[in-house]
Scaffold this active site. Sequence first.
Site, PDB file in Angstrom:
ATOM      1  N   THR A 107      65.665  77.226  64.322  1.00  0.00           N
ATOM      2  CA  THR A 107      66.110  76.087  63.445  1.00  0.00           C
ATOM      3  C   THR A 107      65.660  75.791  62.009  1.00  0.00           C
ATOM      4  OG1 THR A 107      65.084  75.373  65.895  1.00  0.00           O
ATOM      5  CG2 THR A 107      64.851  73.987  63.957  1.00  0.00           C
ATOM      6  N   THR A 133      62.386  79.929  66.759  1.00  0.00           N
ATOM      7  CA  THR A 133      60.762  80.064  67.329  1.00  0.00           C
ATOM      8  C   THR A 133      61.132  80.577  69.167  1.00  0.00           C
ATOM      9  OG1 THR A 133      60.988  77.240  67.828  1.00  0.00           O
ATOM     10  CG2 THR A 133      59.743  77.883  65.629  1.00  0.00           C
ATOM     11  N   ASP A 134      62.198  80.229  69.433  1.00  0.00           N
ATOM     12  CA  ASP A 134      61.776  80.170  71.199  1.00  0.00           C
ATOM     13  C   ASP A 134      61.904  81.520  71.331  1.00  0.00           C
ATOM     14  OD1 ASP A 134      63.027  77.746  71.279  1.00  0.00           O
ATOM     15  OD2 ASP A 134      65.136  78.365  72.064  1.00  0.00           O
TER      16      ASP A 134
HETATM   17  N1  ASP Z   1      66.561  77.543  69.477  1.00  0.00           N
HETATM   18  C1  ASP Z   1      65.623  77.520  68.214  1.00  0.00           C
HETATM   19  C2  ASP Z   1      65.756  79.209  67.987  1.00  0.00           C
HETATM   20  O1  ASP Z   1      64.668  79.256  68.905  1.00  0.00           O
HETATM   21  C3  ASP Z   1      64.511  76.815  68.593  1.00  0.00           C
HETATM   22  C4  ASP Z   1      63.888  77.088  67.141  1.00  0.00           C
HETATM   23  O2  ASP Z   1      64.134  77.618  66.449  1.00  0.00           O
HETATM   24  O3  ASP Z   1      63.104  76.396  67.284  1.00  0.00           O
HETATM   25  O4  ASP Z   1      66.234  79.885  67.747  1.00  0.00           O
END
Ligand code: ASP
Length: 358
Positions: free
Chosen positions: A22, A104-105
């Site tokens: 993200t 973050t995932d």
């Molecule tokens: N779906 C995103 C990822 O993990 C979520 C994020 O980065 O916060 O790439």
Amino acid sequence: MSSHQNTPETSPHILVLGMGGTIAGLAPSPADNPMQYEAGQVEVASLLAHIQSAVPESIQLVSSQVANINSRNLTEPLLTLLGEAVREALANTLVRGVVITHGTDTLEETGVFLQLTCGKYAQDLGKRVILTGSMLPANAPKADGPSNLLDAIRWASTPIDNCPGGIYAVMDGRGCLAMDLAKRHGSALNAPIQDSPSSSVGLINPSWLYGVKAVQALWTEDLPIPKENEWPWVEILTSHAGARSETITHWLNSKVKGLVLAGTGMGSIHDAWKDSLIAAVKHGIALVRTTRTGAGETMPNLPEKDMVGCLASGSLTAPRARIALQLSLNAEKQAQAAGKSLTWQDFFARIAVLPVIR
Ligand code: ASP
């Protein structure tokens, strides 16, 4: 892997590796709907250009794009690529520290992977590797990525006696060991770090630092990074009301090498799985037991005696236990090829006893 640099690679610098997420995401209508976006759209070099004016002049930055993905799609070959890039950067005397921008995932998986394969090396060299990401896309009105990236760059480059070399993560003004980071909320800006034992980025908390040193003192040898196509297949299965033995027997005729069992409470498994798990062990499938609760440790022989062939995960959550088991199985294979009689249990036991920072 493409390399973008804004300073010659002949002078000391911080290397920023881009993985996507993200933090590199873009929303089509950022003002109206910042949460509807696509991750992994902006190159890491552009993320750095955006914050360049806020970076202290003494810090030189070099960037390299390892991947640009939504981290929900993280693959094992990409972990291999990242691990090798980190080890290469650590070995480079011109690299003072490493920052990784990441979704973050699956930061939880990447954090423990880097700790177990590069943690000791980073510690010995006195260099910090800092993972960071964001909850809002790069073009959202209050994007959190730029401040997280700046914090990570500052933390990667601050004087070493403040905080030892190692693998850390920084989000929302706080830092922690990367292996302690886990996303425990779907949308909060501090989601990845809210339940992680952490310290303020501005003022390092002495009791947290004490915990970091206790973990590092026990992590005395890194595990090998599996080759891209040599990651053992390990699945996570959750025990729940109405569990069926077929959930286990399904895997007996597959190439699965290990199962992580996310049990109830302290890591208890439904009795309906009992016989099929015994059959799985006979088939040579490695078993690790953890808790599906999201917190607390899974201790050997608690609440009941462990079945033969199944290890308790200690403080490792299911996603972390899965990576730890894969690395342990790979380490066993390499040890045996070298004529050593070490088993995956020997490697996994070293990981499961790492202390929890409170
Ligand atoms: N779906 C995103 C990822 O993990 C979520 C994020 O980065 O916060 O790439």
